[in-house]
Structure formats: C-alpha cells, structure tokens
Design a protein around this motif. Structure first.
Motif, PDB file in Angstrom:
ATOM      1  N   CYS A 137     -15.259   3.399  30.860  1.00 43.53           N
ATOM      2  CA  CYS A 137     -15.171   2.845  32.217  1.00 43.53           C
ATOM      3  C   CYS A 137     -16.547   2.798  32.883  1.00 43.53           C
ATOM      4  O   CYS A 137     -16.927   1.798  33.500  1.00 43.53           O
ATOM      5  CB  CYS A 137     -14.210   3.675  33.067  1.00 43.53           C
ATOM      6  N   LYS A 138     -17.307   3.878  32.752  1.00 44.64           N
ATOM      7  CA  LYS A 138     -18.635   3.912  33.360  1.00 44.64           C
ATOM      8  C   LYS A 138     -19.570   2.903  32.698  1.00 44.64           C
ATOM      9  O   LYS A 138     -20.470   2.364  33.343  1.00 44.64           O
ATOM     10  CB  LYS A 138     -19.215   5.323  33.280  1.00 44.64           C
ATOM     11  N   ASP A 139     -19.354   2.654  31.406  1.00 43.01           N
ATOM     12  CA  ASP A 139     -20.201   1.707  30.687  1.00 43.01           C
ATOM     13  C   ASP A 139     -20.055   0.294  31.253  1.00 43.01           C
ATOM     14  O   ASP A 139     -21.049  -0.386  31.516  1.00 43.01           O
ATOM     15  CB  ASP A 139     -19.837   1.722  29.199  1.00 43.01           C
ATOM     16  N   ILE A 140     -18.824  -0.155  31.451  1.00 43.68           N
ATOM     17  CA  ILE A 140     -18.643  -1.512  31.976  1.00 43.68           C
ATOM     18  C   ILE A 140     -19.040  -1.590  33.451  1.00 43.68           C
ATOM     19  O   ILE A 140     -19.572  -2.606  33.903  1.00 43.68           O
ATOM     20  CB  ILE A 140     -17.197  -2.026  31.765  1.00 43.68           C
ATOM     21  N   ILE A 141     -18.856  -0.514  34.203  1.00 43.19           N
ATOM     22  CA  ILE A 141     -19.281  -0.525  35.607  1.00 43.19           C
ATOM     23  C   ILE A 141     -20.796  -0.657  35.698  1.00 43.19           C
ATOM     24  O   ILE A 141     -21.320  -1.401  36.539  1.00 43.19           O
ATOM     25  CB  ILE A 141     -18.794   0.752  36.333  1.00 43.19           C
ATOM     26  N   TYR A 177     -11.831  -0.789  36.948  1.00 39.18           N
ATOM     27  CA  TYR A 177     -12.341   0.351  36.188  1.00 39.18           C
ATOM     28  C   TYR A 177     -12.680   1.539  37.079  1.00 39.18           C
ATOM     29  O   TYR A 177     -12.580   2.691  36.638  1.00 39.18           O
ATOM     30  CB  TYR A 177     -13.522  -0.083  35.315  1.00 39.18           C
ATOM     31  N   CYS A 178     -13.012   1.296  38.329  1.00 41.71           N
ATOM     32  CA  CYS A 178     -13.123   2.402  39.274  1.00 41.71           C
ATOM     33  C   CYS A 178     -11.738   2.997  39.550  1.00 41.71           C
ATOM     34  O   CYS A 178     -11.597   4.216  39.725  1.00 41.71           O
ATOM     35  CB  CYS A 178     -13.767   1.927  40.579  1.00 41.71           C
ATOM     36  N   ARG A 179     -10.725   2.148  39.551  1.00 43.84           N
ATOM     37  CA  ARG A 179      -9.346   2.642  39.732  1.00 43.84           C
ATOM     38  C   ARG A 179      -8.941   3.546  38.574  1.00 43.84           C
ATOM     39  O   ARG A 179      -8.314   4.592  38.782  1.00 43.84           O
ATOM     40  CB  ARG A 179      -8.379   1.462  39.857  1.00 43.84           C
ATOM     41  N   TYR A 180      -9.283   3.169  37.362  1.00 50.23           N
ATOM     42  CA  TYR A 180      -8.956   4.010  36.211  1.00 50.23           C
ATOM     43  C   TYR A 180      -9.640   5.371  36.331  1.00 50.23           C
ATOM     44  O   TYR A 180      -9.045   6.409  35.998  1.00 50.23           O
ATOM     45  CB  TYR A 180      -9.393   3.339  34.906  1.00 50.23           C
ATOM     46  N   LEU A 181     -10.895   5.383  36.794  1.00 50.27           N
ATOM     47  CA  LEU A 181     -11.608   6.649  36.964  1.00 50.27           C
ATOM     48  C   LEU A 181     -10.974   7.488  38.076  1.00 50.27           C
ATOM     49  O   LEU A 181     -10.919   8.721  37.988  1.00 50.27           O
ATOM     50  CB  LEU A 181     -13.081   6.383  37.286  1.00 50.27           C
ATOM     51  N   ALA A 182     -10.474   6.817  39.118  1.00 50.92           N
ATOM     52  CA  ALA A 182      -9.810   7.538  40.202  1.00 50.92           C
ATOM     53  C   ALA A 182      -8.519   8.198  39.725  1.00 50.92           C
ATOM     54  O   ALA A 182      -8.108   9.244  40.242  1.00 50.92           O
ATOM     55  CB  ALA A 182      -9.508   6.593  41.363  1.00 50.92           C
ATOM     56  N   GLU A 183      -7.877   7.608  38.723  1.00 54.27           N
ATOM     57  CA  GLU A 183      -6.649   8.185  38.181  1.00 54.27           C
ATOM     58  C   GLU A 183      -6.914   9.489  37.436  1.00 54.27           C
ATOM     59  O   GLU A 183      -6.039  10.343  37.346  1.00 54.27           O
ATOM     60  CB  GLU A 183      -5.978   7.193  37.225  1.00 54.27           C
ATOM     61  N   LEU A 184      -8.143   9.649  36.910  1.00 53.98           N
ATOM     62  CA  LEU A 184      -8.446  10.774  36.029  1.00 53.98           C
ATOM     63  C   LEU A 184      -9.146  11.932  36.714  1.00 53.98           C
ATOM     64  O   LEU A 184      -8.979  13.083  36.328  1.00 53.98           O
ATOM     65  CB  LEU A 184      -9.337  10.298  34.873  1.00 53.98           C
ATOM     66  N   GLY A 185      -9.973  11.637  37.710  1.00 53.87           N
ATOM     67  CA  GLY A 185     -10.899  12.636  38.221  1.00 53.87           C
ATOM     68  C   GLY A 185     -10.251  13.748  39.028  1.00 53.87           C
ATOM     69  O   GLY A 185      -9.106  13.657  39.469  1.00 53.87           O
ATOM     70  N   GLN A 186     -11.043  14.816  39.205  1.00 53.91           N
ATOM     71  CA  GLN A 186     -10.667  15.862  40.143  1.00 53.91           C
ATOM     72  C   GLN A 186     -10.810  15.298  41.552  1.00 53.91           C
ATOM     73  O   GLN A 186     -11.316  14.184  41.744  1.00 53.91           O
ATOM     74  CB  GLN A 186     -11.553  17.087  39.960  1.00 53.91           C
ATOM     75  N   LYS A 187     -10.424  16.062  42.570  1.00 53.09           N
ATOM     76  CA  LYS A 187     -10.303  15.497  43.914  1.00 53.09           C
ATOM     77  C   LYS A 187     -11.567  14.798  44.390  1.00 53.09           C
ATOM     78  O   LYS A 187     -11.507  13.664  44.859  1.00 53.09           O
ATOM     79  CB  LYS A 187      -9.891  16.581  44.917  1.00 53.09           C
ATOM     80  N   ARG A 188     -12.735  15.459  44.254  1.00 54.62           N
ATOM     81  CA  ARG A 188     -13.962  14.850  44.767  1.00 54.62           C
ATOM     82  C   ARG A 188     -14.272  13.549  44.033  1.00 54.62           C
ATOM     83  O   ARG A 188     -14.580  12.531  44.655  1.00 54.62           O
ATOM     84  CB  ARG A 188     -15.126  15.825  44.640  1.00 54.62           C
TER      85      ARG A 188
END
Length: 235
Positions: free
Chosen positions: A92-96, A123-134
């Motif tokens: 995700c970070k690669d394509i962003i 792809y930012c949405r996918y990262l939001a699904e995975l991350g811790q709160k911050r």
C-alpha cells in the motif's frame, strides 16, 4: 496497445509483480504520463496483490479471534498475521509513494486526476483498516482528503455516468461506512451518485452507449449497498 518500454504487446502471462515493475520502468524512462491502458494495468496489478493479502489477513484474523476465545496457543497465528500485515502495508505504501511522487503531480485535468486520487484514497483506506489508533486515524484522514479531492474534481469534469466517477462514489461511500462507521453518510453519497447517473441516462448522447454498458455493473453495486445500508439504519 504496445508497451512503451519493450515495444511489444502486454502479456497476461506475466505475474502482477512483473506488471508493476514494467509500469515503474515506463515511468522512469518515459515519464509519468501513462496511457489509459497502462493506468488500468497498474491499478489491476496492485488490486490483485492487495486483494489476496487482505483476504488472507481476514482469514488469519478470524482464526486468531476464535483461538483466543479457546485460550489456546496463538503465537503462530499472531506471527502469520503480522507477516501478512507487514507485506500488505508495504504494498500500500509503495503505490501511495508512486502516486504522490510521480503520477498525481503530472496528471492531467479530468479523468486522470480523479483516477489517481481515487487510488490514493483506496490504499490509504486499506492502511486505516490495519493500523493502531494513531496510524488508523492518520491514514483515515489522508484517505478522506484524497477521496474528497477526487470527488470534487469528478463532479466538475466527468459525466455522471462515467465509470471512474461511479467507481469513486462506490469506494468513497464504502469509506464512510467501514472507516467512519456512518451508514447514513455512506447511503447519502451512494444514492446521490446513483440518482445523478440515472437522471442523466436520457440526456446522454449516442456516444455514451459504451460508457453506459461499462457503468451498469457499478450502478448495481451502488444499488445493493444502498439497500444494505438503508436496512442497517432501520435496525
């Protein structure tokens, strides 16, 4: 259409990673102005990679939750989930990075800008699904910003039946439902896009026939989500 880099037709036999590398080579050697086919290939390649990883993550995450309720050993499941997460976050970070550094700054007005901004939102949405709160909050905000920019641009430059505009509305509404936990806003956005598209059918010119056919599947998905989310609001 032939590939700019190798002067040969694209082959469906290559892996999705090969397609990503080839498109990046095109950007490096010929600049970030990709053709419609190249943009589509790039989008499909990253989507295939992330869909596989996201499906695997969901399965392992479900197993982890089930095993945790049984008070059994979960360290192997945790390790596998972490491995998948790390790989998915990297993709995700690669394509962003590619979008931010190369593709978006060089995008032309209209469909190209909407297309790339939508991808960034996805792809930012996918990262939001995975991350811790911050991290989740940070990527949710980046996703919202990208979707809003894309949607504002789409309303100003694209026909209501344009597949890219409808696909953006579909994914933006999913963002509101899944990330913001707001079926009301999701349903409102989806219904607005659906109604605008339906109202524009009679006003479309004969040249819109192919676009209309391409848009029907997205309209059906929007309709399905509207029905589903309306039911959630009633419940």
């Amino acid at each position: 259409m032939p590939c700019k880099f190798c002067s040969k037709p694209y082959s469906s036999a290559g892996s999705t990673l090969d397609v990503v590398k080839q498109i990046k080579s095109i950007v490096d050697h010929f600049g970030p102005q990709l053709s419609t086919e190249e943009r589509s290939l790039l989008s499909i390649a990253y989507k295939n990679i992330t869909n596989t990883l996201r499906n695997s993550w969901r399965i392992v995450d479900t197993l982890h939750k089930v095993q945790s309720t049984r008070k059994g050993p979960v360290h192997l499941i945790q390790r596998q989930r972490q491995r998948i997460e790390t790989e998915l976050i990297g993709v995700c970070k690669d394509i962003i990075r590619l979008l931010d550094r190369e593709l978006l700054p060089a995008a032309s007005e209209g469909e190209e800008t909407v297309f790339y901004s939508k991808l960034k939102g996805d792809y930012c949405r996918y990262l939001a699904e995975l991350g811790q709160k911050r991290e989740r909050d940070r990527y949710a905000e980046l996703s919202l910003k990208a979707y809003r920019s894309a949607y504002k641009h789409a309303l100003a430059t694209l026909h209501p039946l344009h597949p890219t505009r409808l696909g953006l509305a579909l994914n933006f509404s999913v963002f509101y439902h899944d990330i913001k936990q707001s079926p009301e806003r999701a349903c409102h956005l989806a219904k607005s896009a659906f109604d605008d598209a339906v109202l524009s059918v009679n006003a479309s010119d004969p040249g819109m026939d192919q676009t209309l056919r391409d848009s029907m599947a997205i309209l059906q998905l929007l309709k399905d989500d509207i029905i589903l989310w309306s039911g959630e609001m009633k419940d």
